[in-house]
Write a protein that holds these residues in place. Sequence first.
Motif, PDB file in Angstrom:
ATOM      1  N   LEU A  72      -0.784  -0.438 -36.439  1.00 50.24           N
ATOM      2  CA  LEU A  72      -1.368  -1.597 -35.749  1.00 50.24           C
ATOM      3  C   LEU A  72      -0.815  -1.795 -34.339  1.00 50.24           C
ATOM      4  N   GLU A  73       0.148  -1.006 -33.968  1.00 46.61           N
ATOM      5  CA  GLU A  73       0.914  -1.252 -32.744  1.00 46.61           C
ATOM      6  C   GLU A  73       0.122  -1.086 -31.441  1.00 46.61           C
ATOM      7  N   PHE A  74      -0.689  -0.041 -31.332  1.00 44.21           N
ATOM      8  CA  PHE A  74      -1.375   0.272 -30.081  1.00 44.21           C
ATOM      9  C   PHE A  74      -2.892   0.218 -30.239  1.00 44.21           C
ATOM     10  N   PRO A  75      -3.609   0.036 -29.140  1.00 42.92           N
ATOM     11  CA  PRO A  75      -5.075   0.000 -29.215  1.00 42.92           C
ATOM     12  C   PRO A  75      -5.652   1.282 -29.804  1.00 42.92           C
ATOM     13  N   ASP A  76      -6.742   1.116 -30.521  1.00 41.93           N
ATOM     14  CA  ASP A  76      -7.472   2.244 -31.100  1.00 41.93           C
ATOM     15  C   ASP A  76      -8.900   2.169 -30.572  1.00 41.93           C
ATOM     16  N   PRO A  77      -9.305   3.137 -29.730  1.00 39.89           N
ATOM     17  CA  PRO A  77     -10.637   3.083 -29.124  1.00 39.89           C
ATOM     18  C   PRO A  77     -11.787   3.083 -30.134  1.00 39.89           C
TER      19      PRO A  77
ATOM     20  N   ILE B  73      -9.508  -3.689 -40.277  1.00 37.59           N
ATOM     21  CA  ILE B  73      -8.680  -3.730 -39.070  1.00 37.59           C
ATOM     22  C   ILE B  73      -9.552  -4.113 -37.882  1.00 37.59           C
ATOM     23  N   PHE B  74      -9.039  -5.051 -37.084  1.00 37.97           N
ATOM     24  CA  PHE B  74      -9.742  -5.549 -35.897  1.00 37.97           C
ATOM     25  C   PHE B  74      -8.807  -5.509 -34.698  1.00 37.97           C
ATOM     26  N   ASN B  75      -9.378  -5.595 -33.510  1.00 39.10           N
ATOM     27  CA  ASN B  75      -8.577  -5.810 -32.311  1.00 39.10           C
ATOM     28  C   ASN B  75      -7.994  -7.210 -32.377  1.00 39.10           C
ATOM     29  N   ASN B  76      -6.762  -7.331 -31.924  1.00 38.06           N
ATOM     30  CA  ASN B  76      -6.069  -8.613 -31.899  1.00 38.06           C
ATOM     31  C   ASN B  76      -6.473  -9.351 -30.623  1.00 38.06           C
ATOM     32  N   PRO B  77      -7.160 -10.488 -30.747  1.00 43.49           N
ATOM     33  CA  PRO B  77      -7.604 -11.196 -29.535  1.00 43.49           C
ATOM     34  C   PRO B  77      -6.443 -11.782 -28.726  1.00 43.49           C
TER      35      PRO B  77
ATOM     36  N   LEU C  43      -3.683  -4.412 -32.781  1.00 46.91           N
ATOM     37  CA  LEU C  43      -4.599  -4.529 -33.911  1.00 46.91           C
ATOM     38  C   LEU C  43      -4.051  -5.496 -34.954  1.00 46.91           C
ATOM     39  N   VAL C  44      -4.955  -6.057 -35.736  1.00 44.57           N
ATOM     40  CA  VAL C  44      -4.588  -6.918 -36.864  1.00 44.57           C
ATOM     41  C   VAL C  44      -5.397  -6.488 -38.080  1.00 44.57           C
TER      42      VAL C  44
END
Length: 183
Positions: A120-125, A166-170, A157-158
């Motif tokens: 969850l640490e880094f963005p996932d495109p 799993i979603f992007n963390n706003p 990510l969350v």
Amino acid sequence: MRIKCIKNKTLSEEPFYSELGKIYIVYAFGIFREYFKYCICDESYSFYPLWNPANFFEIIDGCCSRYWLVGLREDNNEKIPFLSFPEWANNPYFYGELVDGNKNDTNAIIFRKYKALMDLEFPDPSITEKAEIGDRDWLICPKCIDAWEWKDDRDALVKCPKCRTIFNNPRYKNEYPHLNIRI
């Protein structure tokens, strides 16, 4: 750290389990028997990651995990740097014990804990949907409409605790704008 598989066969045409074009998270890396290797969870993942030659991959996101430490490994009577989470970096037998054990052994439990954090640490495109902000302390899952308390802005990510999506963390604050990552 994220890497993309660009090759998955050796000269002898022995295939590795990594999938061409797929992006993987690196859980450890170092030099072993004079070869630079990444430890990833590929398509054969059960409860421990596997070492893969670095020349089979290209680096997509070179940011090091905040959970990593530098440890030293003995290789041909030399001390070689090795990066992973503390329990692995500081214990030269961690991986061997992980591989020799089962999914309920202490090392497997420790690995799964760090794997969940690093995933969850880094963005996932490939993840395009964001969790919704409920208020200053809560997030809402756009899939199952469950809400959970989440104030953290460090992880990109969350994961919804109910449906496990799993979603992007706003609330994520990109501390690496030089990577040109948009969420």
